[in-house]
Design an enzyme around this catalytic site. Structure first.
Site, short mmCIF file in Angstrom:
data_model
loop_
_atom_site.label_atom_id
_atom_site.label_comp_id
_atom_site.label_asym_id
_atom_site.label_seq_id
_atom_site.Cartn_x
_atom_site.Cartn_y
_atom_site.Cartn_z
CD1 TRP A 111 -2.79 1.53 0.53
CD2 TRP A 111 -1.66 2.23 2.33
NE1 TRP A 111 -3.34 2.73 0.93
CE2 TRP A 111 -2.66 3.18 2.03
CE3 TRP A 111 -0.81 2.44 3.41
CZ2 TRP A 111 -2.85 4.32 2.80
CZ3 TRP A 111 -1.00 3.60 4.18
CH2 TRP A 111 -2.01 4.52 3.87
CG ASP A 131 -13.14 8.93 -1.93
OD1 ASP A 131 -13.09 8.03 -1.06
OD2 ASP A 131 -12.50 8.86 -2.99
CG ASP A 132 -15.42 5.82 2.67
OD1 ASP A 132 -16.63 5.64 2.85
OD2 ASP A 132 -14.53 5.09 3.16
NE ARG A 186 -9.92 2.05 5.19
CZ ARG A 186 -10.54 2.93 4.44
NH1 ARG A 186 -11.43 2.56 3.56
NH2 ARG A 186 -10.27 4.21 4.54
CE LYS A 204 -11.02 6.28 -5.05
NZ LYS A 204 -10.54 7.37 -4.18
CD1 TRP A 205 -14.92 -1.88 -7.18
CD2 TRP A 205 -16.58 -1.96 -8.66
NE1 TRP A 205 -15.42 -3.15 -7.18
CE2 TRP A 205 -16.44 -3.23 -8.07
CE3 TRP A 205 -17.55 -1.77 -9.64
CZ2 TRP A 205 -17.24 -4.31 -8.43
CZ3 TRP A 205 -18.34 -2.84 -9.99
CH2 TRP A 205 -18.20 -4.09 -9.39
CG ASP A 206 -11.54 1.92 -2.58
OD1 ASP A 206 -10.61 1.12 -2.80
OD2 ASP A 206 -11.39 2.98 -1.94
CB CYS A 229 -9.98 2.50 -6.39
SG CYS A 229 -9.10 2.98 -4.89
CG ASP A 273 -5.03 5.02 -1.19
OD1 ASP A 273 -5.69 5.31 -2.20
OD2 ASP A 273 -5.52 4.43 -0.20
#
Ligand code: GLA
Length: 777
Positions: free
Chosen positions: A197, A364-365, A441, A474-476, A524, A546
């Protein structure tokens, strides 16, 4: 072109040939892969064997003259004397693992057929051809279908395989590779890309003289630990010279690339699904398909491989309405506000974005359920009305009214245990009932091996994306998989979970991209944890890391550039000190690096100085002007000491943009030339740098070497001076031929070395960069 003659098969592209033949015993001998050749009668390409050396296995009593251990083969099973990495492994109903695949038939086909169970490459140019070869296992009658696809223009050949259980008993398939390439010498260098990461795509070169080098992922994704793209080259291969093979896989799950040298100094390369924790139970009549492997060869070094891979990915992997469309400059809310969002704060940010020329605003999130941090709400895809009183649709409308397109963040493969979805369906999460689960996470992976879970997510996501005028998604995917287990599958099928999971992801991606064909999807996975050709079949671009630090990004984007075109690499300018490294880099360099990908901004514009906002406005205007070249031009790396040197060239070679950026400044190294590649040698180009002005504060107390009065650094006087007095930077403006820029380079102005500062000197401190524009006269 596919050439078939007397049991010899040659696949010709524009500059390469791949050849094999059917041996007397029925196995396929690999003969050649390299620069284009004519087959002749093929005899010179065949290996000569008169006896099998001691302590090896002779294939059968009629053929004591060779051992499979010392043959170059197109595919190999296990148990008949070849003791290298097998292509296929099984556990038969009688417990045996021995297979012996021999030739049945082969047929040519026009066009490029799609795989049935996985995403695959495609061809609309009608230039591709296929060769389909069938082999049968002499022991149990299993059928192996080998598919070769030839893409002449891009010098690419792809391979995939299908195992069909033609026996009358069940079989457990424990390995099915996509590609096997046996080369008749050793000592190749494997170039692979590793990291984690925020530190993706570091290049490693490993010479394999004996034994095995393995590049494999176990994370459930193609992973940032080991990207599936590798190169295998002759020692001393450089950017522009040397025989070099490139391999990639159209797959996003656990993959495996092994390069093995045996005691006969032969090199075997295999690529495919990672056989660890993999087994498929196949009833009579059932089949299993391996992902498509992509391979290319160039005698022009690493850049030769990149020059094949880039157009191949652009034309035969990426698809849909955004394939060739210029991508919008976006502003993403993540590093500006993380989870702390509200309709009003997002609108303030969007408005600032609009003022500087941004085209797309991305929330975003943090917008759904009780998502105030990363411990909860994944799975609950309804807007948080405390943050968004008018829902997604209300915010989207207001963003649209500002004149911006609107985009949204999703993470559909995940669930938090603190969510309504988990409370309703704990059995939909990938976990082993009754056992402790290891979290990543604070979240768990949904069991996409269960079709009902994928069906549910298709519904949910269709609702989200259809709920407003959403232009971008945005597909995380923010964790790697542990505790592989599907409560949907019986215990003897748990080794199928990893592959079925990724097939579930593909089904969701396919449904959504088909339902919303005009939406721009960006992949993503905590940055680059799933940057591969499988995802690129659905998403034309992927968030590469990131890490938005310009210095780190140089290395990361440079790494991707070996195998992937820059139109796939999403790159943002962010604030300084950088949030991942706390490093300070010039805004100009952050832009220079990001402009070589699909440009975006990810910072709190509301807190930025007027000066920075003006610079950003100019950057975006410049990017829009040259966007087509930056996004879809041919990309080149130029080897250059401690500088990174890139350039892109438009397809018609009329326009090129170059960049140099350095890491730490080296004192007293004033001379520098800028070299580009890929230009038209016969064209004359106008070469210019951007006009520049310096803030005198960048020179610290050296201001006193020029100021009539003493200026105390950072004093009021210094700040006032800095506001009104700007120093001119160097200009570079030449008329030069394409060949001179490529073969010699443009000799640039001297760089600063403590004395003699003037506007004829290149001020070039740590992490400084320059962009140069070359346009045909
Ligand atoms: C991942 C992504 C980031 C951001 C966060 C949101 O880390 O890579 O860009 O979207 O998730 O949680």
């Amino acid at each position: 072109m596919i050439e078939i003659r007397d049991g010899f098969y040659a696949l010709h592209t524009l500059h390469t040939t791949y050849a094999f033949r059917v041996m007397e015993t029925g196995q396929l001998e690999h003969l050649y892969y390299g620069r284009k050749i004519s087959l002749g009668d093929g005899s010179s390409l065949v290996e000569k064997h008169a006896f099998a050396p001691g302590n090896t296995i002779a294939y059968d009593q009629e053929h004591l003259n060779f051992t499979l251990e010392d043959m170059c083969l197109e595919v190999s099973g296990y148990g008949k004397g070849d003791i290298r990495e097998p292509f296929v492994e099984v556990i038969c109903d009688n417990g045996s693992s021995t297979t012996d695949f021999v030739f049945v038939d082969a047929a040519e086909k026009k066009g490029k057929a799609a795989l049935e169970t996985l995403p695959s490459t495609y061809d609309v140019s009608k230039e591709a051809e296929q060769l389909v070869v069938h082999l049968r296992d002499k022991n149990e009658g299993f059928l192996l279908e080998l598919v070769y696809s030839v893409f002449p223009k891009e010098d690419v050949i792809t391979r995939s395989a299908k195992f069909i259980n033609k026996s009358d008993k069940p079989v457990r398939l424990t390995r099915l590779m996509s590609m096997q390439l046996d080369l008749n010498r050793s000592g190749y260098v494997v170039t692979s890309f590793h990291g984690g990461w925020t530190k993706e795509m570091n290049r490693y070169d490993t010479t394999v003289n004996i034994g095995k080098f393995v590049n494999a992922s176990y994370t459930g994704s193609s992973s940032n630990r080991c990207n599936p793209f590798i190169m295998v080259s002759e020692p001393d291969t450089s950017e522009t010279m040397g025989d070099c093979y490139g391999f990639n896989l159209v797959y996003s799950g656990n993959h495996y690339e092994a390069v093995e040298v045996n005691s006969f100094e032969k090199t075997r390369i295999v690529t495919g699904i990672n056989p660890t924790n993999f087994a498929f139970l196949l009833a009579p009549g059932e089949s299993f398909e391996s992902p498509e492997a992509v391979m290319t060869f160039s005698h022009e070094g690493f850049s030769g491989v990149s020059a094949h891979m880039h157009p191949f990915v652009r034309e035969h992997v990426v698809r849909g309405s955004w394939q060739h469309k210029e991508r919008p400059v976006l502003l993403n809310s993540w590093e500006a506000s993380y989870f702390d969002i509200s309709e009003s704060s997002l609108l303030r940010l969007a408005k600032m974005g609009k003022d500087v020329g941004v085209e797309l605003f991305v929330m975003d999130d943090g917008w759904f359920g009780e998502r105030n941090n990363d411990t909860r709400a994944l799975g609950d895809w309804t807007p948080n009305t405390k943050k968004l009183p008018n829902g997604v649709a209300g915010l989207c409308k207001k963003v649209n009214d500002l004149g911006l397109a609107f985009g949204i963040w999703i993470e559909p493969e995940m669930v938090n245990t603190d969510s309504d979805l988990y409370r309703a369906h704990p059995e939909w999460s990938m976990e082993i009932p009754g056992k402790d689960h290891s979290e990543g996470r604070n979240q768990r992976v949904l069991d996409f091996a269960n079709p009902a879970v994928v069906d549910h997510m298709i519904e949910q996501m269709k609702q989200v994306i259809g709920s407003a005028n959403i232009a971008y998604v945005k597909w995380d995917m923010n964790r790697i998989i542990s505790d592989y287990y599907s409560q949907y599958l019986p215990k003897d099928r748990q080794q199928e979970v990893a592959h079925r999971y990724i097939q579930g992801v593909y089904r969701l991606a396919k449904e959504l991209t088909q339902a919303f064909p005009e939406v721009l999807f960006e992949g993503c996975a905590a940055g680059g944890n799933r940057f591969d050709l499988g995802m690129l079949c659905y998403f034309p671009q992927i968030w590469a890391s990131d890490n938005t630090d310009a210095v780190c990004r140089l290395n990361i984007q440079n790494g991707y550039s070996y195998g992937y075109p820059m139109s796939c690499v999403s790159a943002h300018v962010s604030a300084c000190p950088n949030h991942q490294t706390l490093r300070v880099t010039p805004l100009e360099s952050r832009f220079a690096v990001a402009s070589f990908g699909v440009l975006g901004y990810e910072c709190n514009l509301c807190d930025m100085s007027k000066e920075d906002l003006e610079s950003i406005k100019a950057q975006i205007a410049l990017y829009k002007e040259y966007r087509k070249v930056w996004q879809f031009g041919d990309f080149y790396r130029v080897e250059s000491g401690n500088h990174y040197q890139w350039n892109v060239v438009s397809q018609d070679k009329k326009t090129a943009i170059g960049m140099i950026m350095q890491r730490e400044v080296q004192p007293n190294t004033m001379f520098k030339k800028y070299q580009a590649r890929g230009l038209d040698p016969a064209k004359t180009y106008h070469f210019v740098g951007l006009p520049r002005k310096y803030n005198i504060k960048e020179f610290g107390d050296l201001v006193n070497t020029a100021a009539p009065i003493h200026v105390k650094p950072d004093s009021l006087v210094h700040n006032v001076l800095a506001k009104f007095v700007k120093m001119d930077g160097e200009t570079e403006d030449y008329l030069c031929s394409g060949d001179s820029i490529m073969y010699d380079g443009v000799k640039l102005k001297q760089s600063f070395v403590g004395t003699g500062y003037s506007d004829e000197v290149r001020h070039f401190p740590d992490y400084a960069s320059r962009l140069y524009f070359m346009t045909e006269e």
